[in-house]
Design a protein around this motif. Structure first.
Motif, short mmCIF file in Angstrom:
data_model
loop_
_atom_site.label_atom_id
_atom_site.label_comp_id
_atom_site.label_asym_id
_atom_site.label_seq_id
_atom_site.Cartn_x
_atom_site.Cartn_y
_atom_site.Cartn_z
N ALA A 100 -27.94 16.80 2.31
CA ALA A 100 -27.07 16.09 1.01
C ALA A 100 -25.65 16.87 0.67
O ALA A 100 -24.94 16.13 0.51
N ALA A 101 -25.91 18.14 0.71
CA ALA A 101 -24.81 18.88 0.17
C ALA A 101 -23.58 19.08 1.25
O ALA A 101 -22.47 19.25 0.95
N PHE A 102 -24.01 18.85 2.40
CA PHE A 102 -23.20 19.10 3.46
C PHE A 102 -21.91 18.25 3.04
O PHE A 102 -20.73 19.14 3.44
N PRO A 103 -21.84 17.20 3.23
CA PRO A 103 -20.50 16.64 3.07
C PRO A 103 -19.67 16.79 1.89
O PRO A 103 -18.25 17.05 2.02
N ALA A 104 -20.28 17.30 0.67
CA ALA A 104 -19.43 17.67 -0.35
C ALA A 104 -18.77 19.01 -0.28
O ALA A 104 -17.86 19.33 -0.52
N VAL A 105 -19.64 19.99 0.54
CA VAL A 105 -19.33 21.51 0.48
C VAL A 105 -18.19 21.31 1.92
O VAL A 105 -17.16 22.12 1.72
N ALA A 106 -18.47 20.66 2.78
CA ALA A 106 -17.49 20.61 3.93
C ALA A 106 -16.49 19.84 3.64
O ALA A 106 -15.17 20.52 4.07
N GLY A 107 -16.25 18.78 2.83
CA GLY A 107 -15.04 18.30 2.36
C GLY A 107 -14.25 18.88 1.61
O GLY A 107 -13.11 19.16 1.77
N SER A 108 -14.98 19.77 0.65
CA SER A 108 -14.24 20.73 -0.20
C SER A 108 -13.41 22.04 0.46
O SER A 108 -12.46 22.46 0.21
N SER A 109 -14.28 22.57 1.61
CA SER A 109 -13.80 23.56 2.39
C SER A 109 -12.80 23.01 3.16
O SER A 109 -11.83 23.89 3.56
N LEU A 110 -12.72 21.87 3.53
CA LEU A 110 -11.56 21.41 4.51
C LEU A 110 -10.46 21.35 3.96
O LEU A 110 -9.10 21.47 4.33
N THR A 111 -10.34 20.77 2.56
CA THR A 111 -9.12 20.69 1.68
C THR A 111 -8.49 22.19 1.44
O THR A 111 -7.27 22.32 1.68
N THR A 112 -9.48 22.99 1.36
CA THR A 112 -8.92 24.40 0.84
C THR A 112 -8.56 25.03 2.29
O THR A 112 -7.44 25.76 2.16
N PHE A 113 -9.10 24.93 3.37
CA PHE A 113 -8.70 25.31 4.65
C PHE A 113 -7.33 24.56 5.09
O PHE A 113 -6.46 25.60 5.48
N ALA A 114 -7.29 23.55 4.90
CA ALA A 114 -5.91 22.79 5.28
C ALA A 114 -4.73 23.48 4.27
O ALA A 114 -3.60 23.48 4.79
#
Length: 744
Positions: free
Chosen positions: A252-266
Motif C-alpha cells: 500500500a505504501a509503495f506508490p506513495a513512497v516511490a512517487g515521493s522519491s521520484l519527484t525528489t530524485f528528478a
C-alpha cells in the motif's frame, strides 16, 4: 507488488544482514573518498577562465602554494624577531614577511605573512597550522589565509549532535510511539552510511557535497519512513499477524513512497543542468542517496519494525495533532480569493526577487582580516607575441591604489635597468658592486667595446665617459659578464672563484624566474589587489582590464583568479537561473502529471512550490539581505523536488476524501491525513538545515543550508494555507475521475 512485498518480508533477516555488512564496508570506504577543494574544476567547458587555467598549467606546470596569516598581540621587538625566525625555520615554510614596519604592526597586533609550496589541504600545511597554535596559542595567536580556512573544523561534532537531537525531538513529538524515532534514525543512518561510502565510485566529490550530503539525505528522505510506519499501524488493525500486516503495508505504501522519491530524485538530477558543474557533483551524490534511502525503506525498515513491534506497542503514545477544523472552513469559504492569490503571489514575488542582491562569493570571516586588510591574486595570461604591449595594457592597473603589486616579465627580468637600479636589484647577491656593474655597462655601450680593452681603460671609462641613461636587463648583464669578462684573460684574473659562483647562481636564478613568467607560447602577469573577491567594484575593474586586452593585444588574453570566476558567474546568472527553473519545473510537472494523469494538478502544484521559492528570494531582499548564487540555484532544484511531496500528499488525500464526501469534508479529511506527515518532514528540514546554516565554518555551505530552511518555510506555509483553497476552487478539475471521465 504483492509478490515483491511477500519476498521482502519473508527474506527480511537476510536483507537486513546484507545491509549491515554493506554498512560496515561503507564506513571503511568513506575514508577512501577523495574530496576536491578546487572550485575551478567545476567551471563550465566554455569558461574563459577554465581555458586560461588549462593553458597556464600546460605552459608553466601546476603549482601548489598556500598562505597562512599569523597575527599575535602585544609582542616586544625581541619577540617579533623570535617569531619571525621561528616561522622561517619551519621546513614547510618557503617565505616569511612581516614582523617589523608599520605595514605589519597595527593596534597592538603584529602580522606575519607565511607562504608554503604545499596545497592548503596538505599534511604539511596542516602541520604548520597546528604548530603555530601549539607554539603561540598562549599568546592569543589568530590566523587567516587559505591554510586557516582549510584547517578550521567545517562542522564541529557538537553541531551534528544538536542537529540530530533536533530531528529526534521532532520525531518524539510527532510519532505515535516513543520508540519509533529510534527505528527511523537507525534506518536512515544505514542509508546515509551506505551513500557516503559508495561515493567512492566517483573520481572525487566537492567539499560542498562532502559536507552536507549526509544531513541533506536525512531531511529529504525521512518522510518515507513515516509513511511506511503509519501504513503498518493501519494495516495491523486489519490483519491477524504482523508479517501479513507488513506485507500489506509495503504494497500500500509503495506508490506513495516511490512517487515521493521520484519527484525528489528528478529535482536533484536537475542540478546536473547547471553550467557550474558543482551542481552535478552534488546532484548525483544526493540523488544516489535518495535511491539508497528508498531501497532501505523496503529492505531494512520492515525488519527493524517487526523486530521492535513489542517495544513500539509498549511505548505507544498520542502524537501531536493540530486541529484544523476552523482552517478547513476558512479555506472553503475563501477558495476563490485563494485561487486569485496564488498567481498574484507568484507574479509579485517574481518581480520583488529581482531587487535582491546576488552574491557569488562568501568569504570566511576571521579577525586577522579585520585588522590587516587582505590581498588577493589575479593572473593575466597572454600570448608571447604581445609581450611588448603588456606594459601599456597594465599601465592603469599600476596606478590603481588598490593594486598593491604587478609582477610580470616586462617589469622585472625583462625590464632594462640603469646601473644603480640593477645593483640594488641583486648586486650583492651576485657578488657585483656598483663600480663593477658600471664597468660592464661601459664595456657594452661605449665605442670599441670588446676584448681589446684593458682593465684600466675599462675602469677609467666607467668613471669619465659613463652615460647614466645606459640600461640593460638582468639577463643581458649576466650574459655580457660571462661572454666578455669571465672568458677574457684580461679580466678573469680579477674575478674571484666565489664571485664566479655567485654570478653563475644569479644566471640560473634569472633563467628559473624567467621561466615562471614568460614561456615559449604564453606569458603571465600576477596582480596583487585589495579589491574584494566579489563586488561590483571588482567586476568593473576586471571588465576594464578585459576590454583593454581585447582592444590593445593582437592575440588572446585570459584572466585567472577567484574574482574572475565570480565575474563569469555573474555574467551567466540570469541565463542559468531561467534554465534551471524551467528544467526543474518541467521535470516535476511531468512526474506529477503521470502520477495523477492530469494537467491541472501538476500545474497547480508546481506553481505553488515555485511561489514558495520566489517568496523566499523576495523576502531575503526585502529584509536587506543578499542571496548566494549557488544557494538559490540548488534550492530551486532541491525544494522543487522535495517540498512538492507535501503538495502531492495533501492532494492525494483530498482526491481520496472527495470520493465519499463533499468539498468541505475533503479539505478537512486531507488535513487530518496529510498534515501530520507534512509537518514532521517540514519541521526537520527547516530545523536541521537552519541550525547547520548558522554554524557551518564555510559560509557558502552554510548559506545553502540556510536558504533551504527558509525556502522550506515559505513552501510549507503556502501548501498548508493556500493550496487547500485552490484545490477546492478547482474541484471539478482536481477530483478523482474514472477512466470514463466520471467524477467521484
Amino acid at each position: 507488488m504483492n509478490k515483491a512485498a511477500e519476498f521482502l518480508v519473508e527474506k527480511r533477516k537476510i536483507l537486513l544482514g546484507l545491509f549491515l555488512a554493506l554498512t560496515i564496508v561503507s564506513l571503511f570506504l568513506a575514508g577512501q573518498v577523495k574530496v576536491n577543494y578546487d572550485l575551478t574544476k567545476y567551471l563550465p567547458d566554455g569558461s574563459r577562465m577554465k581555458e586560461g587555467t588549462c593553458l597556464m598549467e600546460q605552459e608553466f606546470g601546476k603549482e601548489a602554494s598556500s598562505r597562512l596569516r599569523v597575527m599575535i598581540p602585544g609582542l616586544s621587538e625581541t619577540e617579533k624577531e623570535e617569531v619571525f625566525s621561528w616561522l622561517g625555520s619551519r621546513d614547510e615554510v618557503s617565505d616569511v614577511s612581516g614582523g617589523t614596519g608599520e605595514k605589519y604592526n597595527r593596534d597592538g597586533y603584529t602580522l606575519y605573512e607565511v607562504t608554503t609550496e604545499y596545497d592548503s589541504h596538505s599534511r604539511e600545511a596542516a602541520g604548520l597550522y597546528s604548530a603555530v597554535y601549539e607554539k603561540y596559542g598562549t599568546l592569543g595567536v589568530q590566523t587567516g589565509g587559505d591554510i586557516h580556512e582549510a584547517n578550521v573544523p567545517m562542522l564541529p561534532p557538537y553541531v551534528v549532535a544538536i542537529a540530530i537531537g533536533l530531528v529526534l525531538l521532532v520525531l518524539l513529538v510527532m510519532c505515535n510511539s516513543w520508540f519509533e524515532p529510534v527505528i527511523i534514525l537507525v534506518n536512515i543512518g544505514i542509508a546515509v552510511a551506505v551513500n557516503i561510502g559508495t561515493n567512492v565510485v566517483f573520481p572525487d566529490i566537492s567539499e560542498f557535497t562532502y559536507s552536507i550530503v549526509g544531513i541533506m539525505q536525512l531531511v529529504l528522505s525521512l518522510d518515507y519512513s513515516i509513511i511506511l510506519l503509519n501504513r503498518y499501524t493501519q494495516e495491523k488493525e486489519k490483519h491477524e499477524d504482523n508479517p501479513s500486516a507488513m506485507k500489506a503495508a509495503i504494497a500500500a505504501a509503495f506508490p506513495a513512497v516511490a512517487g515521493s522519491s521520484l519527484t525528489t530524485f528528478a529535482g536533484l538530477l536537475c542540478l546536473a543542468f547547471m553550467g557550474f558543474r558543482l551542481g552535478a557533483d552534488m546532484g548525483y551524490a544526493l540523488a544516489k542517496g535518495v535511491l539508497i534511502s528508498l531501497v532501505c525503506i523496503f529492505t531494512v525498515l520492515p525488519s527493524l519494525i517487526l523486530m521492535s513491534d513489542r517495544l513500539i506497542v509498549k511505548t505507544r503514545k498520542k502524537a501531536l495533532r493540530i486541529p484544523m477544523g476552523k482552517c478547513a472552513r476558512f479555506e472553503y469559504r475563501g477558495r476563490i480569493a485563494l485561487l486569485i492569490l496564488l498567481p498574484v503571489l507568484l507574479a509579485g514575488s517574481y518581480l520583488l526577487k529581482n531587487n535582491t542582491e546576488i552574491l557569488y562569493m562568501l568569504q570566511m570571516n576571521n579577525p586577522v582580516d579585520a585588522v590587516f586588510e587582505d590581498h588577493h591574486s589575479l593572473v593575466l595570461l597572454y600570448e608571447t607575441k604581445d609581450s611588448g604591449r603588456i606594459a601599456e595594457v597594465l599601465a592603469p592597473a599600476e596606478e590603481d591604489e588598490k593594486v598593491k603589486s604587478v609582477t610580470g616579465y616586462y617589469n622585472t627580468l625583462g625590464k632594462a635597468y640603469k646601473a644603480g637600479e640593477i645593483a640594488e636589484l641583486f648586486g650583492e647577491d651576485a657578488g657585483l658592486d656598483l663600480s663593477m656593474i658600471r664597468m660592464v655597462y661601459s664595456d657594452k655601450f661605449s665605442e670599441g667595446s670588446g676584448a681589446g680593452k684593458s682593465a684600466m681603460s675599462m675602469f677609467m671609462g666607467s668613471r669619465n665617459a659613463y652615460n647614466e641613461d645606459w640600461a640593460m636587463t638582468p639577463a643581458e648583464l649576466i650574459t655580457h659578464i660571462r661572454e666578455h669578462f669571465l672568458s677574457n684573460p684580461l679580466y678573469s684574473a680579477f674575478i674571484k672563484e666565489d664571485a664566479r659562483k655567485q654570478i653563475a647562481d644569479a644566471e640560473e636564478m634569472i633563467r628559473e624566474n624567467t621561466a615562471k613568467l614568460e614561456g615559449e607560447h604564453y606569458g603571465r602577469v600576477i596582480l596583487e589587489t585589495t579589491y574584494p573577491e566579489d563586488s561590483e567594484e571588482t567586476r568593473e575593474f576586471l571588465d576594464n582590464l578585459s576590454r583593454r586586452c581585447e582592444t590593445m593585444l593582437d592575440g588572446k588574453a585570459w584572466l585567472i583568479g577567484t574574482s574572475e570566476m565570480n565575474r563569469e558567474m555573474a555574467q551567466n546568472f540570469d541565463t542559468e537561473m531561467n534554465r534551471i527553473t524551467l528544467i526543474s519545473a518541467l521535470a516535476i510537472f511531468i512526474v506529477v502529471a503521470l502520477t495523477f494523469r492530469s494537467l491541472v494538478i501538476p500545474l497547480v502544484l508546481v506553481l505553488t512550490v515555485q511561489s514558495g521559492i520566489y517568496l523566499t528570494m523576495a523576502f531575503i531582499g526585502l529584509s536587506g539581505g543578499a542571496m548566494f548564487y549557488l544557494a538559490i540555484l540548488m534550492v530551486q532544484c532541491i525544494l522543487m523536488g522535495a517540498t512538492i511531496d507535501y503538495a502531492i500528499l495533501y492532494t492525494s488525500y483530498y482526491r481520496e476524501e472527495r470520493r465519499t464526501g463533499d468539498v468541505p469534508a475533503a479539505i478537512s479529511g486531507a488535513y487530518d491525513g496529510a498534515l501530520h506527515t507534512i509537518l514532521t518532514s517540514a519541521l526537520i528540514m527547516i530545523g536541521a538545515a537552519g541550525i547547520l546554516g548558522y554554524v557551518f565554518a564555510n559560509p557558502a555551505i552554510g548559506e545553502i543550508c540556510l536558504t533551504i530552511s527558509r525556502g522550506a518555510i515559505s513552501a510549507t506555509l503556502i501548501i498548508v494555507f493556500v493550496l487547500p483553497g485552490v484545490l477546492a476552487a478547482l474541484d471539478r478539475f482536481v477530483r478523482y475521475r474514472d477512466r470514463k471521465g466520471t467524477g467521484k
